[in-house]
Enzyme design. Structure first.
Site, PDB file in Angstrom:
ATOM      1  N   SER A  43       0.814  -1.224   0.000  1.00  0.00           N
ATOM      2  CA  SER A  43       0.000   0.000   0.000  1.00  0.00           C
ATOM      3  C   SER A  43       0.841   1.265   0.000  1.00  0.00           C
ATOM      4  O   SER A  43       0.324   2.346   0.298  1.00  0.00           O
ATOM      5  CB  SER A  43      -0.892   0.011   1.247  1.00  0.00           C
ATOM      6  OG  SER A  43      -0.077   0.016   2.425  1.00  0.00           O
ATOM      7  N   SER A  58       4.793  -4.489   7.797  1.00  0.00           N
ATOM      8  CA  SER A  58       5.942  -5.131   7.170  1.00  0.00           C
ATOM      9  C   SER A  58       5.935  -4.768   5.698  1.00  0.00           C
ATOM     10  O   SER A  58       4.878  -4.494   5.122  1.00  0.00           O
ATOM     11  CB  SER A  58       5.865  -6.654   7.340  1.00  0.00           C
ATOM     12  OG  SER A  58       6.970  -7.299   6.739  1.00  0.00           O
ATOM     13  N   GLU A  89      -3.075   0.497  16.857  1.00  0.00           N
ATOM     14  CA  GLU A  89      -4.204   0.776  15.971  1.00  0.00           C
ATOM     15  C   GLU A  89      -5.066   1.953  16.424  1.00  0.00           C
ATOM     16  O   GLU A  89      -6.290   1.905  16.386  1.00  0.00           O
ATOM     17  CB  GLU A  89      -5.060  -0.489  15.803  1.00  0.00           C
ATOM     18  CG  GLU A  89      -4.282  -1.644  15.201  1.00  0.00           C
ATOM     19  CD  GLU A  89      -5.092  -2.916  15.052  1.00  0.00           C
ATOM     20  OE1 GLU A  89      -4.748  -3.726  14.181  1.00  0.00           O
ATOM     21  OE2 GLU A  89      -6.066  -3.108  15.813  1.00  0.00           O
ATOM     22  N   TYR A 109       0.511 -15.237   2.273  1.00  0.00           N
ATOM     23  CA  TYR A 109      -0.721 -14.559   1.871  1.00  0.00           C
ATOM     24  C   TYR A 109      -1.662 -15.571   1.225  1.00  0.00           C
ATOM     25  O   TYR A 109      -1.231 -16.402   0.420  1.00  0.00           O
ATOM     26  CB  TYR A 109      -0.418 -13.505   0.805  1.00  0.00           C
ATOM     27  CG  TYR A 109      -0.294 -12.088   1.288  1.00  0.00           C
ATOM     28  CD1 TYR A 109      -1.407 -11.261   1.346  1.00  0.00           C
ATOM     29  CD2 TYR A 109       0.938 -11.561   1.644  1.00  0.00           C
ATOM     30  CE1 TYR A 109      -1.293  -9.938   1.748  1.00  0.00           C
ATOM     31  CE2 TYR A 109       1.071 -10.244   2.046  1.00  0.00           C
ATOM     32  CZ  TYR A 109      -0.057  -9.438   2.097  1.00  0.00           C
ATOM     33  OH  TYR A 109       0.063  -8.132   2.497  1.00  0.00           O
TER      34      TYR A 109
END
Length: 692
Positions: free
Chosen positions: A331, A346, A395, A604
């Site tokens: 991203s 990461s 977060e 993933y």
């Protein structure tokens, strides 16, 4: 913590920019040669002068004197080269003493209109996947390798995989923007904010508030397109500095409002979704105007960067001065430094540069109780409880990160790509295991399974006749000569970075080990293409959603001895969950191995299914994903490698943490933020959820 760090450091400098003189690039050997030449020329000049005085006429002596002057000038030039090299060795090649040179970059690059981000789908507004009149997929825009290209195989290949015929004209109409809740912000709160924020720093615009009320899980994206998000922020603000953040907290506390920090909005954990039972006015705090690189310490290889700086801009500014952070998450075009810290992120080049906890040396957190900061940064310290470790991955539950001091690395002399084909996924994993035990691991090593390998092939643009012929010959060689099987072969893509000697050593090690596992070197172009595809394929999730397909990725990490078993079990679990619900077609489920460690890997998974005719498909998808997550935990995997928890995975926390540890986290939240000013309720932390 840090930012006193940023503000309190001595900014007196010898030089505010790197040396630009080309002479300073001399090597020590060249310096010695300059010295030798200078000495020889001086000796020759002296001898010539003596001879001219003794034996030549006055006129000839004058000519000889002119030549001597030229020779002396040449000697002086060589001496200057030597001096410049000495200057470089003192001021660039090693640590200085008695000074602390800092670079203070200018403002970040202005964001052009062409870089406008979409509110409705992932990414830039100018980039979309769509189906043309021939039934082929095209990609709009010009910023990616696939942009402006036609992908003739993709749509047809995907139909075959999920065993459903997709009609390109059968698209679900979007309802985006039709059901946006009204703002609940009272006038007193608006007036108080307007006292210290400019008009363009406050917004109650519906689309702005909606965008700041969600991340990028498939449930959230489904909701904004086809359903609704019932609770979103009432106001969005863009503070420009730390003082405004402090003032904002004071006003929110005084007027019984609450805050949710916002970075790039790229999370896939429901971290930005507002609790539906939150009655107080909710203010989304967008940090992206706090986006400066405050200073670069070239000598000690550190930089202080504001937390709202976006990844792609950080890369640009550091590169201007010869440095990189090396942190490149998928991203990176949109996510921020503060977001990376908050989610414990990461990056794709972790093997060389480390994860975010390895790169960030210190940071400043503004909390309801005050600013957590320290006066300096050292290479390592033992000074009691390290609050930084507690904030990593928090977060947005404890406060707002305003700036951070990070490690820097010189830009690599060489960046090269590579790729290796393996006959099977098992052999590819074996290769990665052996590679991890060496000191020559490339910056990025990613192994995709067979289905994802086929996916990459389906993403190839339309090629010329010559290109098609070359592709057929390559396929013939791999399948017939090498004996690879089309439904088993996999590929590993590689990125090498470092100095030339280091990269050559890495390449030699990689291809030697690959050969031991039956691997075939497939060339740099496949490696480069595989790495770059990371950024463009992120747009596919929203594209297929319009064609009645839900898709999402999730990740985990596990020890080496669990990799193969875990991957097979998760795939089988997804197929079982899909079959139990009698869903149409077949599920798409594939995986890739990404970051590698001496003790294990990150994996993933990519999952998709056709949802037309399925009731509440976004909830069905979530149920299947939770089943896959339960299988991951049962097989020895982690709850998350780097995506985080948010509200999306909080139900699993009791399975991985003891009751005492969960209580510790709740008490920490209560101590730092007793009034739950930061009310995102991620990880189950916050007054409303605790009372419930």
């Amino acid at each position: 913590m840090a930012a006193a760090t940023c503000a309190g450091y001595d900014h007196s400098v010898w030089s505010t920019a790197p040396l630009r003189n080309p002479w300073v690039r001399l090597s020590p050997m060249a310096t010695r040669r300059c010295l030798d030449i200078t000495a020889s020329l001086m000796q020759f000049s002296t001898a010539c002068y003596d001879r001219s005085v003794r034996f030549l006429t006055p006129r000839a002596g004058m000519k000889m004197t002119g030549w001597i002057a030229l020779v002396l000038a040449a000697g002086a030039a060589c001496f200057l080269l030597w001096a410049a090299a000495q200057h470089r060795s003192r001021h660039a090649g090693g640590p200085r003493t008695g000074g602390n040179a800092r670079i203070e970059p200018g403002p970040p690059p202005a964001v052009p209109e062409s870089d406008a981000e979409s509110f409705e789908v992932w990414g830039f507004d100018d980039t979309r996947f769509h189906v043309n009149s021939r039934g082929d997929v095209e990609v709009s825009g010009s910023r990616y390798e696939l942009s402006g290209k036609t992908l003739p195989s993709l749509f047809r290949w995907f139909q075959k995989v999920i065993d459903v015929r997709l009609d390109p004209t059968d698209m679900r109409p979007t309802k985006y923007g039709q059901r946006i809740p009204a703002s609940r912000a009272p006038q007193a709160l608006r007036d108080a904010l307007a006292d210290f924020l400019a008009p363009d720093q406050i917004s109650d615009d519906g689309e702005q508030r909606l965008r700041h009320g969600h991340g990028h899980t498939q449930e959230e994206m489904y909701a904004i397109k086809f359903e609704a998000i019932v609770r979103i922020p009432d106001l969005v603000v863009w503070p420009a500095d730390e003082d405004q953040v402090v003032r904002l907290m004071q006003i929110a506390a005084a007027l019984d409002a609450c805050l949710i920090p916002f970075g790039g909005g790229t999370n896939v954990t429901d971290a930005l979704r507002c609790p539906v039972d939150e009655d107080r006015p909710i203010i989304s705090v967008d940090t992206r105007r706090m986006n400066r690189v405050l200073w670069i310490d070239a000598e000690n290889r550190m930089a202080c960067i504001q937390a709202g700086a976006v990844g792609r801009h950080i890369i640009e500014q550091l590169a201007e001065h010869g440095f990189t952070m090396g942190h490149e998450p998928d991203s990176i075009e949109f996510s921020t430094l503060g977001g990376w810290i908050s989610t414990h992120a990461s990056g794709m080049k972790k093997n060389r540069y480390g994860n975010i906890e390895d790169i960030v040396l210190d940071f400043t957190l503004v909390t309801p109780g005050g600013k957590l900061a320290r006066s300096s940064v050292a290479p390592r310290e033992s000074v009691g409880v390290d609050a930084r470790r507690f904030i990593l991955g928090s977060e947005g539950s404890f406060g707002i990160i305003t700036e951070a001091v990070v490690r820097l690395f010189p830009l690599p002399e060489v960046q090269e790509y590579g790729s290796v084909l393996f006959p099977s996924f098992e052999q590819g994993v074996g290769f990665m295991y052996d590679l991890a035990s060496t000191s020559d691991v490339p910056a990025s090593v990613r192994l995709v399974d067979n289905l994802q390998f086929q996916f990459g092939a389906a993403l190839k643009p339309e090629s010329s006749r010559l290109g098609k012929l070359a592709g057929k010959l390559q396929k013939l060689w791999v399948l017939k000569v090498l004996g690879f099987e089309v439904d088993k072969m996999v590929v590993c893509t590689l990125v090498f970075e470092g100095d030339r000697q280091e990269v050559r050593r890495q390449e030699a090690t990689v291809y030697r080990i690959a050969q031991q596992h039956g691997g075939f070197e497939a060339g740099p172009e496949n490696g480069r293409r595989g790495y770059q595809l990371t950024f463009s394929i992120a747009y596919i999730r929203d594209f297929v959603m319009n064609h009645w397909v839900l898709a999402e990725s999730f990740e985990t990490s596990m020890p080496w001895d669990r990799v193969l078993d875990l991957c097979e079990r998760v795939k089988a679990r997804v197929h079982d969950e899909h079959r139990k619900r009698d869903l149409p077609g077949k599920p798409f489920i594939s995986c890739r191995v990404t970051q590698i460690y001496p003790t294990g890997v990150c994996v993933y998974f990519y999952m998709a299914f056709y949802y037309k005719g399925v009731e509440a498909p976004e909830r069905v998808f979530s149920e299947i994903e939770k089943g896959a997550r339960a299988e991951i935990l049962a097989a020895g995997g982690s709850l998350s490698h780097h995506h985080g928890i948010g509200k999306h995975r909080e139900d699993f926390l009791s399975e991985i943490m003891s009751p005492a540890l969960l209580e510790w986290n709740r008490r920490a939240k209560g101590a730092v933020d007793p009034d739950n000013l930061f009310a995102a309720a991620n990880q189950g932390l916050g007054r409303k959820r605790e009372e419930a």
